[in-house]
Design a protein around this motif. Structure first.
Motif, PDB file in Angstrom:
ATOM      1  N   ALA A  73       0.846  -1.212   0.000  1.00  0.00           N
ATOM      2  CA  ALA A  73       0.000   0.000   0.000  1.00  0.00           C
ATOM      3  C   ALA A  73       0.875   1.254   0.000  1.00  0.00           C
ATOM      4  O   ALA A  73       0.567   2.240  -0.683  1.00  0.00           O
ATOM      5  N   ARG A 298      -4.195   7.865   1.460  1.00  0.00           N
ATOM      6  CA  ARG A 298      -4.282   6.881   0.356  1.00  0.00           C
ATOM      7  C   ARG A 298      -3.973   5.466   0.860  1.00  0.00           C
ATOM      8  O   ARG A 298      -4.602   4.500   0.433  1.00  0.00           O
ATOM      9  N   GLU A 301      -7.029   4.081   2.535  1.00  0.00           N
ATOM     10  CA  GLU A 301      -8.018   3.719   1.511  1.00  0.00           C
ATOM     11  C   GLU A 301      -7.653   2.354   0.879  1.00  0.00           C
ATOM     12  O   GLU A 301      -8.494   1.472   0.754  1.00  0.00           O
ATOM     13  N   LEU A 302      -6.390   2.211   0.519  1.00  0.00           N
ATOM     14  CA  LEU A 302      -5.946   0.981  -0.140  1.00  0.00           C
ATOM     15  C   LEU A 302      -6.070  -0.234   0.764  1.00  0.00           C
ATOM     16  O   LEU A 302      -6.430  -1.325   0.318  1.00  0.00           O
ATOM     17  N   GLU A 304      -8.233  -0.858   2.829  1.00  0.00           N
ATOM     18  CA  GLU A 304      -9.636  -1.257   2.951  1.00  0.00           C
ATOM     19  C   GLU A 304     -10.216  -1.768   1.639  1.00  0.00           C
ATOM     20  O   GLU A 304     -11.360  -2.181   1.587  1.00  0.00           O
ATOM     21  N   SER A 305      -9.450  -1.678   0.551  1.00  0.00           N
ATOM     22  CA  SER A 305     -10.056  -1.982  -0.752  1.00  0.00           C
ATOM     23  C   SER A 305      -9.530  -3.294  -1.333  1.00  0.00           C
ATOM     24  O   SER A 305      -8.504  -3.815  -0.901  1.00  0.00           O
ATOM     25  N   ALA A 306     -10.248  -3.782  -2.358  1.00  0.00           N
ATOM     26  CA  ALA A 306      -9.818  -5.011  -3.033  1.00  0.00           C
ATOM     27  C   ALA A 306      -8.767  -4.696  -4.099  1.00  0.00           C
ATOM     28  O   ALA A 306      -8.150  -5.589  -4.668  1.00  0.00           O
ATOM     29  N   GLU A 307      -8.572  -3.395  -4.337  1.00  0.00           N
ATOM     30  CA  GLU A 307      -7.649  -2.944  -5.391  1.00  0.00           C
ATOM     31  C   GLU A 307      -6.237  -3.514  -5.186  1.00  0.00           C
ATOM     32  O   GLU A 307      -5.584  -3.959  -6.123  1.00  0.00           O
ATOM     33  N   LEU A 308      -5.814  -3.504  -3.915  1.00  0.00           N
ATOM     34  CA  LEU A 308      -4.451  -3.931  -3.600  1.00  0.00           C
ATOM     35  C   LEU A 308      -4.230  -5.395  -3.994  1.00  0.00           C
ATOM     36  O   LEU A 308      -3.215  -5.744  -4.599  1.00  0.00           O
ATOM     37  N   THR A 309      -5.212  -6.248  -3.650  1.00  0.00           N
ATOM     38  CA  THR A 309      -5.083  -7.673  -3.975  1.00  0.00           C
ATOM     39  C   THR A 309      -4.994  -7.869  -5.480  1.00  0.00           C
ATOM     40  O   THR A 309      -4.173  -8.664  -5.959  1.00  0.00           O
ATOM     41  N   SER A 310      -5.809  -7.119  -6.240  1.00  0.00           N
ATOM     42  CA  SER A 310      -5.760  -7.355  -7.687  1.00  0.00           C
ATOM     43  C   SER A 310      -4.456  -6.816  -8.267  1.00  0.00           C
ATOM     44  O   SER A 310      -3.871  -7.436  -9.166  1.00  0.00           O
TER      45      SER A 310
END
Ligand code: AQP
Length: 339
Positions: A73, A298, A301-302, A304-310
């Motif tokens: 992150a 930021r 935010e990351l 908490e999101s699924a963005e990091l895994t993808s």
């Protein structure tokens, strides 16, 4: 000369990483990540969260998992663009450990034993408490770099010796088995290459230090940052001057100030003529708080999101293609492919 072929310089492949052995400090940020961000679009960059390095000392598995995401992150929050740079976790690409074994067989015990970081990390331990992993750490690091045929390795000064060993290993392998690896160059930033501990300007700021007052974490709250900077050791006298030899603590604080405020050190120094350490430290704390605020927002935010895994899954897929190609060539040269 209309028909003369144009020779275009190859975009340099860059590789670097950070071990998730703790939460990141501003030393990791100023000495490494910030420079990766600055150079990313001039290169073909690969940034790894080197979690296999982090188990060379005892670490709770849940903490390691948390730190792994935290480091990834931080890369992205600081400005690494995963559409351009490959960002992935080391253990997702098994070629790192596969190559490590082969490189281990051409690396000498004496070379590893002489590494400054090994000596620092083991000086207070009994022989039976020193893992072979801690000794072999630089071989895994060499595998990380050589797998991707990296031309450049941007690191803080403390890691220069390991990159130099990596070069020796690459040259040795190429000599014994034929040209296989690009021999990489360490790239060390001019300013920020060695941020020192707030409690002791003779030691580098390190995330695994026992004293939380010695470092500022990227995730420290504003009041914690203010308190740590207020308590940071200063040198005798009261003048704010950059003099690393006689005022190492102040030189370190001025370096941090300059990097967070994007101002040259002489300009910062000029503003504090006749004002003393107190005013300088107050403003320094505010510069660090303001510099870290967008990054912290930021990162939260990351996390908490699924963005990091993808990002990390896709990054590992892209990394694996490059790593496999090198590994196949290495196995071929060494004689592992017997069929
Ligand atoms: N104080 C520092 N100043 C400048 N650069 C630094 N780096 C680390 N500390 C400073 C750079 O950060 C990158 C990642 O390092 P690492 O975590 O893989 O290993 P390290 O060098 O051992 O970092 P730490 O924070 O000191 O970790 P611990 O305490 O776990 O050993 C490298 O490019 C490093 O140069």
């Amino acid at each position: 000369m209309p028909n003369e072929p144009k020779t275009q310089a190859k975009t340099p492949r860059v590789f670097s990483g950070i071990q998730p052995s703790g939460q990141l400090t501003i030393g990791n940020y100023l000495g490494a990540i910030r420079n990766w961000v600055a150079g990313q679009f001039k290169s073909d960059p690969i940034f790894c969260v080197v979690n296999q390095h982090a188990i060379t000392v005892r670490i709770d598995p849940n903490e390691l998992r948390r730190n792994t995401l935290h480091v990834a992150a931080a890369y992205i929050a600081a400005g690494i663009d995963p559409r351009h740079s490959i960002v992935f976790v080391q253990s997702d690409v098994t070629e790192h450990t596969e190559l490590t074994w082969i490189l281990n067989t051409i690396t000498y015990y004496g070379e590893l034993h002489r590494m400054t970081q090994f000596k620092d990390k083991t000086s207070k331990l009994k022989q039976d408490a020193i893992s072979a992993g801690l000794l072999n750490y630089p071989v895994l690091m060499a595998a990380d770099i050589l797998l991707y045929q990296a031309d450049q390795v941007p690191v803080g000064e403390d890691q220069k010796q390991h990159v130099e060993l990596c070069r020796d290993i690459a040259i040795r392998f190429n000599h014994h088995f034929g040209e296989t690896f690009v021999v990489p160059e360490p790239v060390i930033a001019k300013v920020g290459k060695r941020i020192m501990a707030l409690d002791d300007p003779t030691r580098k700021m390190a995330k695994s230090s026992d004293n939380p007052g010695s470092y500022i974490l990227l995730t420290d709250e504003p009041d914690t940052i203010r308190k740590k900077i207020r308590k940071a050791v200063t040198d005798s006298g009261s003048e704010v001057v950059y003099d690393p030899k006689h005022k190492p603590a102040l030189a370190n604080l001025l370096t941090i100030y300059s990097l967070f405020s994007d101002e040259e050190i002489p300009a910062v120094q000029e503003r504090y003529v006749g004002k003393g350490y107190g005013a300088f430290k107050t403003d320094l704390a505010e510069a660090v708080v303001a510099g870290l605020a967008p990054l912290q927002a930021r990162m939260a935010e990351l996390m908490e999101s699924a963005e990091l895994t993808s990002v990390l899954t896709e990054g590992a897929d892209r990394a694996r293609v490059i790593a496999r190609k090198t590994m196949d060539a290495v196995n071929d040269r060494v004689g592992m492919n017997w069929k």
